[in-house]
Enzyme design. Structure first.
Site, PDB file in Angstrom:
ATOM      1  N   GLU A  26     127.483  63.550  25.927  1.00 22.18           N
ATOM      2  CA  GLU A  26     128.865  63.286  25.520  1.00 22.18           C
ATOM      3  C   GLU A  26     129.570  62.367  26.524  1.00 22.18           C
ATOM      4  O   GLU A  26     130.667  61.886  26.273  1.00 22.18           O
ATOM      5  CB  GLU A  26     129.641  64.601  25.342  1.00 22.18           C
ATOM      6  CG  GLU A  26     129.892  65.412  26.613  1.00 22.18           C
ATOM      7  CD  GLU A  26     128.707  66.266  27.043  1.00 22.18           C
ATOM      8  OE1 GLU A  26     127.553  65.869  26.820  1.00 22.18           O
ATOM      9  OE2 GLU A  26     128.952  67.342  27.632  1.00 22.18           O
ATOM     10  N   CYS A  47     116.471  60.710  37.769  1.00 17.23           N
ATOM     11  CA  CYS A  47     115.685  61.917  38.052  1.00 17.23           C
ATOM     12  C   CYS A  47     114.476  61.570  38.894  1.00 17.23           C
ATOM     13  O   CYS A  47     113.881  62.426  39.515  1.00 17.23           O
ATOM     14  CB  CYS A  47     115.241  62.588  36.764  1.00 17.23           C
ATOM     15  SG  CYS A  47     114.013  61.622  35.908  1.00 17.23           S
ATOM     16  N   PHE A  88     123.078  62.027  30.698  1.00 14.79           N
ATOM     17  CA  PHE A  88     123.907  60.811  30.790  1.00 14.79           C
ATOM     18  C   PHE A  88     123.213  59.667  31.495  1.00 14.79           C
ATOM     19  O   PHE A  88     123.616  58.515  31.352  1.00 14.79           O
ATOM     20  CB  PHE A  88     125.226  61.129  31.524  1.00 14.79           C
ATOM     21  CG  PHE A  88     125.079  61.163  33.025  1.00 14.79           C
ATOM     22  CD1 PHE A  88     125.128  59.993  33.770  1.00 14.79           C
ATOM     23  CD2 PHE A  88     124.856  62.355  33.713  1.00 14.79           C
ATOM     24  CE1 PHE A  88     124.961  59.997  35.154  1.00 14.79           C
ATOM     25  CE2 PHE A  88     124.681  62.383  35.083  1.00 14.79           C
ATOM     26  CZ  PHE A  88     124.734  61.201  35.804  1.00 14.79           C
ATOM     27  N   GLU A 104     120.280  69.343  44.119  1.00 14.49           N
ATOM     28  CA  GLU A 104     120.101  67.972  43.634  1.00 14.49           C
ATOM     29  C   GLU A 104     121.482  67.312  43.709  1.00 14.49           C
ATOM     30  O   GLU A 104     122.403  67.704  42.987  1.00 14.49           O
ATOM     31  CB  GLU A 104     119.598  68.002  42.181  1.00 14.49           C
ATOM     32  CG  GLU A 104     119.317  66.623  41.637  1.00 14.49           C
ATOM     33  CD  GLU A 104     118.854  66.632  40.176  1.00 14.49           C
ATOM     34  OE1 GLU A 104     119.241  67.544  39.419  1.00 14.49           O
ATOM     35  OE2 GLU A 104     118.122  65.697  39.806  1.00 14.49           O
TER      36      GLU A 104
HETATM   37  P1  NAD Z   1     123.134  68.111  31.881  1.00 17.41           P
HETATM   38  O1  NAD Z   1     122.125  69.191  31.966  1.00 17.41           O
HETATM   39  O2  NAD Z   1     124.507  68.369  32.359  1.00 17.41           O
HETATM   40  O3  NAD Z   1     123.285  67.605  30.362  1.00 17.41           O
HETATM   41  C1  NAD Z   1     122.145  67.403  29.562  1.00 17.41           C
HETATM   42  C2  NAD Z   1     122.521  67.741  28.122  1.00 17.41           C
HETATM   43  O4  NAD Z   1     122.853  69.124  28.033  1.00 17.41           O
HETATM   44  C3  NAD Z   1     123.714  66.954  27.625  1.00 17.41           C
HETATM   45  O5  NAD Z   1     123.435  66.503  26.311  1.00 17.41           O
HETATM   46  C4  NAD Z   1     124.859  67.961  27.673  1.00 17.41           C
HETATM   47  O6  NAD Z   1     125.778  67.783  26.641  1.00 17.41           O
HETATM   48  C5  NAD Z   1     124.157  69.290  27.498  1.00 17.41           C
HETATM   49  N1  NAD Z   1     124.832  70.381  28.245  1.00 17.41           N
HETATM   50  C6  NAD Z   1     125.585  70.255  29.370  1.00 17.41           C
HETATM   51  N2  NAD Z   1     126.013  71.464  29.782  1.00 17.41           N
HETATM   52  C7  NAD Z   1     125.527  72.362  28.905  1.00 17.41           C
HETATM   53  C8  NAD Z   1     125.620  73.781  28.801  1.00 17.41           C
HETATM   54  N3  NAD Z   1     126.301  74.508  29.672  1.00 17.41           N
HETATM   55  N4  NAD Z   1     124.972  74.374  27.778  1.00 17.41           N
HETATM   56  C9  NAD Z   1     124.265  73.666  26.887  1.00 17.41           C
HETATM   57  N5  NAD Z   1     124.167  72.309  26.940  1.00 17.41           N
HETATM   58  C10 NAD Z   1     124.782  71.667  27.930  1.00 17.41           C
HETATM   59  O7  NAD Z   1     122.485  66.839  32.647  1.00 17.41           O
HETATM   60  P2  NAD Z   1     123.178  65.482  33.006  1.00 17.41           P
HETATM   61  O8  NAD Z   1     124.147  65.716  34.114  1.00 17.41           O
HETATM   62  O9  NAD Z   1     123.627  64.779  31.798  1.00 17.41           O
HETATM   63  O10 NAD Z   1     121.927  64.662  33.580  1.00 17.41           O
HETATM   64  C11 NAD Z   1     121.505  64.733  34.915  1.00 17.41           C
HETATM   65  C12 NAD Z   1     120.401  65.743  35.086  1.00 17.41           C
HETATM   66  O11 NAD Z   1     119.304  65.412  34.242  1.00 17.41           O
HETATM   67  C13 NAD Z   1     119.816  65.748  36.496  1.00 17.41           C
HETATM   68  O12 NAD Z   1     119.538  67.067  36.853  1.00 17.41           O
HETATM   69  C14 NAD Z   1     118.529  64.953  36.359  1.00 17.41           C
HETATM   70  O13 NAD Z   1     117.541  65.231  37.317  1.00 17.41           O
HETATM   71  C15 NAD Z   1     118.088  65.369  34.994  1.00 17.41           C
HETATM   72  N6  NAD Z   1     117.174  64.416  34.416  1.00 17.41           N
HETATM   73  C16 NAD Z   1     115.859  64.754  34.376  1.00 17.41           C
HETATM   74  C17 NAD Z   1     114.941  63.858  33.873  1.00 17.41           C
HETATM   75  C18 NAD Z   1     113.493  64.198  33.843  1.00 17.41           C
HETATM   76  O14 NAD Z   1     112.751  63.502  33.163  1.00 17.41           O
HETATM   77  N7  NAD Z   1     113.050  65.225  34.531  1.00 17.41           N
HETATM   78  C19 NAD Z   1     115.379  62.615  33.396  1.00 17.41           C
HETATM   79  C20 NAD Z   1     116.735  62.319  33.446  1.00 17.41           C
HETATM   80  C21 NAD Z   1     117.634  63.232  33.956  1.00 17.41           C
END
Ligand code: NAD
Length: 499
Positions: free
Chosen positions: A178, A283, A151, A383
């Protein structure tokens, strides 16, 4: 008033999902419902992959110049629509308008890079590796690739993915977050307007089930994931077991070292911006700062700096940090602040429940600073992904480096100093993928690759830069000899040598 629905993109058409499962897309500053996003059905997901598979047959043969020109056009369209894209992003994600433009702009840079694909997707050739024999490589597209995005950068991260995958000759299925899919969809509309043919770019929406369907689908060859560590690890394991190429950029806990010889004003500004900007939801944010020696005396100044930041709706001029993405995120962050207190950290600045006139319903938490933070405390080990800064003390640079290297994450880090020798020691000894020297958020420009490491990344290759060309292509090595009619026969060769 009827609430608009977010469409799926299948085979060049923006279509209404037939699902019964929907989720609201909510403005985090006001709780206004902006749209409803569908959780695509298995049939819809299969249709998106089938469209991508069919389109690959012709797209893979499309001339490189034709592919590049689409991205030249797309970068122009993104520039022309920057204001609208940023406003949409702020409405659904919460970050300030200038920061939303930054989000779009960092993605735009990757689109510009994709427009140079002719220079990037070059193979190698060695002439006369044996008599009359040449060896060369072809970098061929893989087929249907998929992207799963978080997101926090709903413009930049989808743009890390589909432009490079498509420019290298693949077709794509994207599953945006989403929580804020609207700006991503607008970018996909622009991509079609730029000339991406039907089926080459497809979008499905959903959560866990959609992600699992992508991991399991036999026709998807490669997956790029960006998101949290626990979901990324699941995606990596599940998709790898299914034989797919996978790269996962995941969670972080980035530390900055401040040496006492640093430029104080610059350093404190940089830390406040990186720790609290985007409400800490980057991130590459800086949630931990290690003050070394005399720099420990700077803590009160840092607190004052943080207090001066303005918390408000992202569209309000002069706002430094907007709301966090959801009520759940807010509750989690407030809960972690409570645990920080109960686990013995000192709360130097409490940002909970700030007064934000005009946005009383928003998910706001202001800059928060803890000192005396130690490993083992929840605020250090987890985090937080909110505007909460943990301050740690170290006697010297060696101790600070050792402290950072003991943390499992390896996404980003920074040092603030005026000593070249100290900075060089840091860049050599720190075990973190992206290193800033007096640069608080060292996200590489697309000429390079995003290079998070250790627990912040799974898979060998980064999501843009040179590495992503290898990620989205299969190298084929050709060894060729040509005979003309006058060539004499060389007899049977029963060895493996070329002669
Ligand atoms: P998230 O892991 O909750 O969601 C990422 C994606 O996975 C979304 O499209 C979501 O729909 C899907 N998802 C969520 N729960 C799931 C599940 N149980 N099973 C399968 N798919 C699932 O992450 P977020 O909260 O949207 O984003 C924040 C996180 O992303 C933080 O941990 C941040 O550090 C990380 N991030 C990392 C980078 C990087 O380059 N390392 C960049 C941006 C964000």
């Amino acid at each position: 008033m009827s609430i608009p629905t977010v469409k799926l993109l299948i085979n060049g058409e923006f279509v209404e999902s037939k699902t019964t499962q929907w989720r609201d897309v909510v403005n985090p500053a006001t709780q206004e419902v902006l749209a409803r996003v569908p959780f695509a059905t298995p049939d819809e997901i299969n249709a998106a992959v089938a469209a991508a598979k069919e389109a690959f047959k012709t797209w893979k043969k499309t001339p490189i110049g034709t592919r590049a020109r689409i991205f030249l056009k797309l970068q122009q369209l993104i520039r022309e629509n920057m204001g609208e894209l940023a406003a949409l992003l702020t409405a659904e994600q919460g970050k300030t308008l200038p920061d939303a433009e930054g989000d779009v702009f960092r993605g735009l840079e990757v689109v510009e890079h994709a427009a140079s694909i002719g220079n990037l997707q070059l193979g190698e050739l060695a002439n006369n590796v044996a008599g009359g024999v040449d060896t060369y490589t072809l970098l061929q597209p893989l087929g249907v690739c998929a992207g799963i995005t978080p997101f926090n950068f709903p413009a930049m991260i989808p743009l890390w993915m589909f432009p490079m995958a498509i420019a290298t000759g693949n077709t794509f299925v994207l599953k945006p977050s989403e929580q804020d899919p609207m700006v991503t969809m607008r970018l996909c509309e622009l991509a079609l307007q730029a000339g991406i043919p039907a089926g080459v770019l497809n979008v499905i929406h959903g959560g866990e089930d959609a992600v699992n369907a992508i991991c399991d689908h036999k026709d998807i060859k490669a997956i790029s994931f960006v998101g949290s560590t626990h979901v990324g690890t699941h995606v990596y394991n599940r998709a790898s077991l299914n034989g797919k190429r996978v790269q996962c950029m995941m969670g972080a806990k980035n530390h900055a070292i401040v040496l006492p010889d640093a430029n104080k004003e610059q350093t404190l500004n940089a830390i406040a911006g990186a720790s609290f900007g985007a409400a800490g939801q980057r991130c590459m944010a800086l949630p931990v700062v290690v003050l070394v020696g005399e720099a420990q005396k700077w803590l009160p100044d840092l607190v004052e700096k943080a207090k001066s930041l303005k918390v408000s709706g992202g569209t309000e001029p002069g706002t430094d940090l907007g709301p966090v993405i959801s009520r759940n995120a807010l509750n989690r962050i407030e809960g972690l602040i409570e645990r920080g207190l109960s686990e013995g950290a000192r709360l130097e600045l409490d940002g909970r429940k700030p007064n934000v006139p005009g946005y009383e319903q928003g998910n706001f938490v202001g800059p928060t600073i803890f000192s005396g933070v130690k490993p083992g405390m929840s605020i250090y080990d987890q985090e937080i992904f909110g505007p909460v800064l943990c301050v740690v003390e170290a006697a010297n640079l060696d101790e600070a480096i050792e402290f950072i290297n003991a943390n499992p994450n390896g996404n980003g880090t920074a040092i603030f100093t005026q000593s070249g020798a100290a900075a060089r020691k840091f860049q050599e000894e720190i075990d973190v993928g992206q290193v800033g020297i007096n640069v608080p958020v060292p996200v590489p420009v697309p000429l390079f690759s995003f290079t998070g490491s250790r627990a912040s990344k799974l898979g060998d290759l980064g999501p843009y830069g040179k590495q992503v060309i290898l990620f989205y292509t299969q190298t084929k090595t050709v060894t060729a000899r040509w005979f003309d009619d006058s060539t004499a026969g060389q007899g049977v060769n029963t060895t493996i040598s070329l002669k």
